[in-house]
Design an enzyme around this catalytic site. Structure first.
Site, short mmCIF file in Angstrom:
data_model
loop_
_atom_site.label_atom_id
_atom_site.label_comp_id
_atom_site.label_asym_id
_atom_site.label_seq_id
_atom_site.Cartn_x
_atom_site.Cartn_y
_atom_site.Cartn_z
N MET A 164 -5.35 -13.47 0.60
CA MET A 164 -4.57 -14.12 -0.46
C MET A 164 -5.26 -15.42 -0.85
SD MET A 164 -0.64 -13.41 0.84
CE MET A 164 -0.95 -13.68 2.60
N GLN A 214 -13.32 -10.42 3.00
CA GLN A 214 -13.19 -9.67 1.76
C GLN A 214 -14.20 -10.17 0.74
OE1 GLN A 214 -9.98 -9.85 -1.34
NE2 GLN A 214 -9.61 -7.74 -0.68
N CYS A 253 -7.99 -6.98 -7.51
CA CYS A 253 -7.58 -8.22 -8.17
C CYS A 253 -7.73 -8.10 -9.68
CB CYS A 253 -8.42 -9.39 -7.65
SG CYS A 253 -7.95 -10.97 -8.39
N HIS A 307 -2.81 -1.16 -2.40
CA HIS A 307 -1.70 -1.93 -2.95
C HIS A 307 -0.97 -0.99 -3.90
CE1 HIS A 307 -0.19 -5.91 -4.95
NE2 HIS A 307 0.73 -4.98 -4.93
N ASN A 325 0.00 -1.45 1.32
CA ASN A 325 0.24 -2.85 0.99
C ASN A 325 1.13 -2.91 -0.25
OD1 ASN A 325 -1.57 -5.29 -0.84
ND2 ASN A 325 -0.21 -5.80 0.84
N GLY A 385 5.05 -5.05 -1.41
CA GLY A 385 6.50 -4.96 -1.32
C GLY A 385 7.05 -4.80 0.08
N GLY A 427 1.68 -9.15 2.88
CA GLY A 427 1.12 -10.17 2.01
C GLY A 427 1.98 -11.42 2.00
N ARG A 428 2.62 -11.67 0.88
CA ARG A 428 3.39 -12.91 0.70
C ARG A 428 4.49 -13.07 1.73
NH1 ARG A 428 4.93 -11.77 -5.21
NH2 ARG A 428 4.37 -9.67 -4.47
#
Length: 331
Positions: free
Chosen positions: A17, A69, A99, A171, A211, A213, A233-234
């Site tokens: 991230m 990454q 991305c 993702h 990945n 949600g 992730g977040r």
């Protein structure tokens, strides 16, 4: 530590991230989840080959296993960057094909490469041919008009076939290259976890990591019934204690029993930073959510935010923040 990328080592990971998963964040996350695989922020091949490598690539030895990454599209540059990463001791090299930002598109890497599967395949093979650590790819389900389960499956098959790459991190959303901001691309497109499940069913030889949600231990557990691994992730950033809960529930324990258990190690880390002349706020900013959901969590966050700039913040900062939280709890 010797690291091999297998289905067990992929069970839990923390997503790359930008502006978040720097070396200080990863050190903190490692204290919470000893068995999780950690990823750097994306670093471009141009930066690796021509930039300040020590600033970009240095990490704490405690972070292992840690993956770099990369963002790039030229096979020769990817191969050269992967070799540099291995020299630095990274345990895995991951290619960003997800991305959607304008800056990334202008550099011809990230999600726009979903329109160029042969380019992705050549880049992955070039890296896998020159390094002895796992090479993996992180992708979306599709991009712009190229969006169907069949396209996603065929893309994955094409970029992995014959490359030596057998791990795909998906993702579970489409990426839109225009019309949505990077933030909106993480929220607006609908999730299709079922597509990732189906990919695993149809390509059982691949290690498939889901990945997007995922926020709770129960959700991680549910996904692990269908795929090999889950990447947080977040949720791992805003509620870092979820990593410790996953460590205990899914990875055999070994993590801290309570959030305050990580404070002695983190205080020692702040002292290391201060001795090296690094402002401790670079680490404490990642710790704001440690007590999320507990009474007094706001006092914890406020104390860190207001005091991390102090010259003596390395010694008593975390104890002071804990005391401020306890004071609220006792009121």
């Amino acid at each position: 530590m010797t690291y091999t990328h297998d289905k067990d080592s992929s069970r839990l990971s923390v997503a790359p991230m930008m502006a978040w998963t720097d070396r200080h964040c990863r050190y903190f996350h490692r204290r919470l989840a000893p068995s999780a695989l950690l990823y750097t922020e994306m670093v471009t091949t141009g930066a690796v080959l021509h930039g300040d490598r020590e600033r970009l690539l240095a990490y704490n030895p405690e972070e292992h296993p840690v993956a770099l990454q990369l963002g790039g599209s030229e096979p020769a540059d990817l191969a050269a960057s992967a070799k540099v990463a291995v020299d630095y001791g990274y345990d895995e090299i991951n290619l960003n094909v997800g991305c959607p930002s304008d800056r990334v598109q202008k550099g011809r890497f990230g999600a726009c490469l979903m329109k160029e599967p042969d380019t992705v395949r050549d880049g992955l093979k070039a890296m896998a041919d020159v390094v002895d650590v796992p090479v993996t790819v992180k992708t979306r389900l599709g991009v712009d008009e190229l969006y169907s389960y069949d396209y996603f499956r065929d893309f994955v098959g094409r970029v992995t076939d014959g490359t030596g790459v057998d791990t795909v991190i998906a993702h579970a959303r489409i990426a839109f290259l225009a019309g949505l901001s990077p933030k909106e691309n993480r929220d607006v497109p609908p999730l299709h976890h079922d597509w990732v499940y189906r990919l695993k069913q149809e390509m059982p030889h691949l290690t498939v990591v889901l990945n997007g949600g995922v926020e709770t231990v129960d959700q991680v557990t549910e996904h692990l019934a269908q795929v090999d691994g889950v990447m947080l992730g977040r949720a791992a950033y805003h509620d870092p204690w979820v990593l410790a809960r996953c460590q205990h529930a899914l990875l055999g324990g070994g993590g801290p029993e309570a959030p305050e258990d990580v404070l002695p190690a983190m205080t020692a880390y702040l002292e290391r930073l201060a001795t090296a002349g690094v402002p401790v706020k670079h680490a404490t900013r990642h710790m704001l959510g440690l007590f999320g959901g507990q009474p007094g969590a706001r006092a914890w966050r406020r104390y860190l935010s207001e005091n991390a700039h102090r010259d003596d913040a390395d010694t008593g900062l975390l104890d002071g923040a804990l005391a401020a939280m306890r004071e609220v709890q006792a009121a």
